[in-house]
Design a protein around this motif. Sequence first.
Motif, PDB file in Angstrom:
ATOM      1  N   SER B  23      -0.690 -13.787   3.171  1.00 25.08           N
ATOM      2  CA  SER B  23       0.357 -14.223   2.239  1.00 25.08           C
ATOM      3  C   SER B  23       1.598 -13.337   2.285  1.00 25.08           C
ATOM      4  CB  SER B  23      -0.181 -14.273   0.807  1.00 25.08           C
ATOM      5  OG  SER B  23      -1.249 -15.177   0.733  1.00 25.08           O
ATOM      6  N   TRP B  24       1.612 -12.411   3.247  1.00 21.83           N
ATOM      7  CA  TRP B  24       2.806 -11.599   3.467  1.00 21.83           C
ATOM      8  C   TRP B  24       3.574 -12.205   4.636  1.00 21.83           C
ATOM      9  CZ3 TRP B  24       3.905  -6.596   1.143  1.00 21.83           C
ATOM     10  CH2 TRP B  24       2.978  -6.221   0.165  1.00 21.83           C
ATOM     11  N   ASN B  25       4.880 -12.327   4.490  1.00 24.59           N
ATOM     12  CA  ASN B  25       5.702 -12.755   5.612  1.00 24.59           C
ATOM     13  C   ASN B  25       5.730 -11.647   6.660  1.00 24.59           C
ATOM     14  OD1 ASN B  25       6.452 -15.306   4.546  1.00 24.59           O
ATOM     15  ND2 ASN B  25       7.973 -14.295   3.227  1.00 24.59           N
ATOM     16  N   ASP B  26       6.129 -12.024   7.877  1.00 28.19           N
ATOM     17  CA  ASP B  26       6.136 -11.049   8.972  1.00 28.19           C
ATOM     18  C   ASP B  26       7.427 -10.232   8.921  1.00 28.19           C
ATOM     19  OD1 ASP B  26       5.419  -9.617  11.139  1.00 28.19           O
ATOM     20  OD2 ASP B  26       5.829 -11.187  12.606  1.00 28.19           O
ATOM     21  N   THR B  27       7.505  -9.379   7.909  1.00 25.80           N
ATOM     22  CA  THR B  27       8.695  -8.553   7.667  1.00 25.80           C
ATOM     23  C   THR B  27       8.330  -7.081   7.845  1.00 25.80           C
ATOM     24  OG1 THR B  27       8.142  -8.399   5.335  1.00 25.80           O
ATOM     25  CG2 THR B  27       9.587 -10.220   5.977  1.00 25.80           C
ATOM     26  N   PRO B  28       9.327  -6.194   7.832  1.00 29.02           N
ATOM     27  CA  PRO B  28       9.012  -4.759   7.967  1.00 29.02           C
ATOM     28  C   PRO B  28       8.065  -4.236   6.886  1.00 29.02           C
ATOM     29  CG  PRO B  28      11.347  -5.131   8.349  1.00 29.02           C
ATOM     30  CD  PRO B  28      10.782  -6.453   7.869  1.00 29.02           C
ATOM     31  N   ALA B  29       8.042  -4.851   5.716  1.00 28.56           N
ATOM     32  CA  ALA B  29       7.138  -4.383   4.654  1.00 28.56           C
ATOM     33  C   ALA B  29       5.691  -4.499   5.107  1.00 28.56           C
ATOM     34  CB  ALA B  29       7.368  -5.190   3.371  1.00 28.56           C
ATOM     35  N   ARG B  30       5.346  -5.687   5.597  1.00 21.90           N
ATOM     36  CA  ARG B  30       3.976  -5.905   6.062  1.00 21.90           C
ATOM     37  C   ARG B  30       3.647  -4.954   7.216  1.00 21.90           C
ATOM     38  NH1 ARG B  30       2.015  -9.316  10.009  1.00 21.90           N
ATOM     39  NH2 ARG B  30      -0.163  -9.962   9.802  1.00 21.90           N
ATOM     40  N   THR B  31       4.579  -4.801   8.142  1.00 23.98           N
ATOM     41  CA  THR B  31       4.353  -3.908   9.283  1.00 23.98           C
ATOM     42  C   THR B  31       4.114  -2.475   8.821  1.00 23.98           C
ATOM     43  OG1 THR B  31       5.794  -5.314  10.602  1.00 23.98           O
ATOM     44  CG2 THR B  31       5.313  -3.127  11.485  1.00 23.98           C
ATOM     45  N   ALA B  32       4.888  -2.036   7.838  1.00 25.63           N
ATOM     46  CA  ALA B  32       4.742  -0.656   7.347  1.00 25.63           C
ATOM     47  C   ALA B  32       3.340  -0.430   6.780  1.00 25.63           C
ATOM     48  CB  ALA B  32       5.803  -0.376   6.280  1.00 25.63           C
ATOM     49  N   ILE B  33       2.830  -1.425   6.053  1.00 25.99           N
ATOM     50  CA  ILE B  33       1.476  -1.298   5.492  1.00 25.99           C
ATOM     51  C   ILE B  33       0.445  -1.238   6.619  1.00 25.99           C
ATOM     52  CG2 ILE B  33      -0.301  -2.467   4.135  1.00 25.99           C
ATOM     53  CD1 ILE B  33       2.052  -3.742   2.519  1.00 25.99           C
ATOM     54  N   LEU B  34       0.542  -2.173   7.549  1.00 28.93           N
ATOM     55  CA  LEU B  34      -0.434  -2.219   8.644  1.00 28.93           C
ATOM     56  C   LEU B  34      -0.380  -0.933   9.476  1.00 28.93           C
ATOM     57  CD1 LEU B  34       0.016  -5.933   9.834  1.00 28.93           C
ATOM     58  CD2 LEU B  34      -1.729  -5.011   8.292  1.00 28.93           C
ATOM     59  N   ASP B  35       0.819  -0.433   9.711  1.00 29.24           N
ATOM     60  CA  ASP B  35       0.960   0.810  10.479  1.00 29.24           C
ATOM     61  C   ASP B  35       0.302   1.991   9.765  1.00 29.24           C
ATOM     62  OD1 ASP B  35       2.292  -0.496  12.476  1.00 29.24           O
ATOM     63  OD2 ASP B  35       4.297   0.247  11.937  1.00 29.24           O
ATOM     64  N   PHE B  36       0.473   2.047   8.448  1.00 28.82           N
ATOM     65  CA  PHE B  36      -0.131   3.157   7.701  1.00 28.82           C
ATOM     66  C   PHE B  36      -1.657   3.086   7.767  1.00 28.82           C
ATOM     67  CE2 PHE B  36      -1.912   4.974   3.789  1.00 28.82           C
ATOM     68  CZ  PHE B  36      -1.442   6.277   3.913  1.00 28.82           C
ATOM     69  N   VAL B  37      -2.182   1.898   7.622  1.00 33.97           N
ATOM     70  CA  VAL B  37      -3.646   1.751   7.683  1.00 33.97           C
ATOM     71  C   VAL B  37      -4.145   2.109   9.081  1.00 33.97           C
ATOM     72  CG1 VAL B  37      -5.560   0.103   7.532  1.00 33.97           C
ATOM     73  CG2 VAL B  37      -3.750   0.082   5.795  1.00 33.97           C
ATOM     74  N   ASP B  38      -3.444   1.651  10.102  1.00 30.06           N
ATOM     75  CA  ASP B  38      -3.830   2.026  11.471  1.00 30.06           C
ATOM     76  C   ASP B  38      -3.804   3.542  11.652  1.00 30.06           C
ATOM     77  OD1 ASP B  38      -4.087  -0.602  12.116  1.00 30.06           O
ATOM     78  OD2 ASP B  38      -2.267  -0.749  13.333  1.00 30.06           O
ATOM     79  N   ALA B  39      -2.730   4.165  11.175  1.00 29.73           N
ATOM     80  CA  ALA B  39      -2.548   5.608  11.386  1.00 29.73           C
ATOM     81  C   ALA B  39      -3.627   6.426  10.690  1.00 29.73           C
ATOM     82  CB  ALA B  39      -1.170   6.037  10.876  1.00 29.73           C
ATOM     83  N   THR B  40      -4.099   5.956   9.546  1.00 29.37           N
ATOM     84  CA  THR B  40      -5.056   6.754   8.774  1.00 29.37           C
ATOM     85  C   THR B  40      -6.506   6.440   9.112  1.00 29.37           C
ATOM     86  OG1 THR B  40      -4.795   5.135   6.988  1.00 29.37           O
ATOM     87  CG2 THR B  40      -3.531   7.189   6.808  1.00 29.37           C
ATOM     88  N   THR B  41      -6.731   5.364   9.874  1.00 25.26           N
ATOM     89  CA  THR B  41      -8.119   4.968  10.168  1.00 25.26           C
ATOM     90  C   THR B  41      -8.489   5.137  11.636  1.00 25.26           C
ATOM     91  OG1 THR B  41      -7.397   2.664  10.415  1.00 25.26           O
ATOM     92  CG2 THR B  41      -8.222   3.338   8.248  1.00 25.26           C
ATOM     93  N   ASP B  42      -7.522   5.472  12.475  1.00 27.38           N
ATOM     94  CA  ASP B  42      -7.805   5.677  13.898  1.00 27.38           C
ATOM     95  C   ASP B  42      -8.342   7.094  14.089  1.00 27.38           C
ATOM     96  OD1 ASP B  42      -7.844   6.195  16.565  1.00 27.38           O
ATOM     97  OD2 ASP B  42      -5.727   5.733  16.942  1.00 27.38           O
TER      98      ASP B  42
END
Lengths: 321, 321
Positions: B23-42
């Motif tokens: 339900s999030w559009n493909d905007t920088p907001a969504r990317t920022a969230i996904l990037d943070f989760v990737d960075a903290t879980t890798d």
Amino acid sequence: MLRFIFVLLLAATPLRAEVALPSWNDTPARTAILDFVDATTDPKAATFVEPKDRIAVFDNDGTLWAEQPVYFQFLFALDRARALAAADPEWAKTPALKAAATGDVKALMAGGEAALIEVVGATHSGMTVEEFTREAGEWVRTAKHPTKDRPYIDMTYLPMVELLDYLRLNGFSTYIVSGGGVDFMRGFTDEAYGVPPPNVVGSLGKATYQIVDGKPQVIKDPAIAFIDDKEGKPIGIMRSIGQRPIFAAGNSDGDYQMLDWTTSADGPRFGMIVHHTDAKREWAYDRDSMVGRLDKALTDAPAKGWLVVDMAKDWSTVFAK
Amino acid sequence: MLRFIFVLLLAATPLRAEVALPSWNDTPARTAILDFVDATTDPKAATFVEPKDRIAVFDNDGTLWAEQPVYFQFLFALDRARALAAADPEWAKTPALKAAATGDVKALMAGGEAALIEVVGATHSGMTVEEFTREAGEWVRTAKHPTKDRPYIDMTYLPMVELLDYLRLNGFSTYIVSGGGVDFMRGFTDEAYGVPPPNVVGSLGKATYQIVDGKPQVIKDPAIAFIDDKEGKPIGIMRSIGQRPIFAAGNSDGDYQMLDWTTSADGPRFGMIVHHTDAKREWAYDRDSMVGRLDKALTDAPAKGWLVVDMAKDWSTVFAK
């Protein structure tokens, strides 16, 4: 052949008898615990409890680790008082703080509750909560008990650690609900019991939000905000957990209300009291003890249906190490 | 062939782009969230965070569900006042309670904060915590919003529910940290957000332990014990969770301290503000709003590195239903 072994395994005494709670002797106490877990986790039983409602609460001092000759957090306060006074001769500027810094417990006791509160306040404040918790954890891991000559972290009870593990293995959430300070306990409960910081409920010191060196911090103040003992335990549980437990374990009259409130509600309930009967391996005390007095709860246990665990008879091992 | 498809899948845009946060559009907001989760879980990243430290905290009103025209808990208090006055004509014996019982919000507001505290106290007491929480949950599920004409439980934000799910899926523990009453929120947060009662931190009413009809109960009192707002949020987090979060989301200046304290510590940190920009689907308000005023936090967000989510642009859907 393989099938034969499989059938044999199924037909044998339930596996639980072999592996569960290995530091508990095969007495009715152990059986009562295993039966309760079976009854609440068997989806076909009328006594089944959904995992989200399998809340188990444990007192800490005298229930999960020892509490003699006096609560360990008090010994921590004395050690901190000595260190603070050594670093700053001005620190011990009142009779109570002086008594604490010199380890003069008799003089300190003569000051009554006010002196104790002053010492705890002065030794448990003026730093971030995180720093305090780190210091407390280091002390528990390294300082040694005055008579048992081992680190405090090794004075946890192995049978109780096994019980916590066994309950979690069976879908219970385990919480500590103690009169001890929550910031003190969080320094070691994860390592000692597998109980992480959010699952620790305890007495609360006041704290303030301050900007220190340009950064926001939560700083411990000397005043007390909430005492998580006696009537405070059910209240603390409803504040922090928000659900009534189905399993409660304690060892003193300070746990009476938590035990009574937990076990008097509908559905399957379990109340347990650790009775200190083991002068040889630990200590033996109950109705007349200054610390961890167990009187009314011991009297009422049979009528309330609470299991009284006899440390000497029911535990094959006492300490974790 | 199968191997070929497998390689194709691996080589494709990461799966996350297809399925995460729908339900999030493909905007920088969504990317920022996904990037943070990737960075903290890798596990191989320098920014990896152990699961036990992946604490994420969310304000509730205006962050996880709507808060206009006024906090829903206040509307609940008015509904309860009307019901209590209907059952007992003596109940509305003061101007504030009379105003509440008749829904005269103007008269109530004229009484200021004292009147509001009186109404909340009188409508949020005199029963067990468990009964109150049950009633609150029933109200949230059945009462309807005055202008949106749908149950309050359907006025949660679908993108935020998805975010909570996504964080949990990635090993985060999710908590609500709200100025709302903890006993009120626990009536619906598990159903609405997948956040169970122990993970809800909020303002606290006083409570007493009482024997009622022979059984011990924790009874809600009219007085307030703790306000979990502004400076209270970091303090409430250290009381209940005992760890500093690495992720915080809010929507108003009441969340400023929580955001600042969370994001100013070392290591990877994420601060997020839900900005109400959507007059068409929800409401549009910020610096001048009586409810959920967002002023200083909006000004400071760029310098602090907080993500400002633009509801109108970043969300393809707003409400859960």
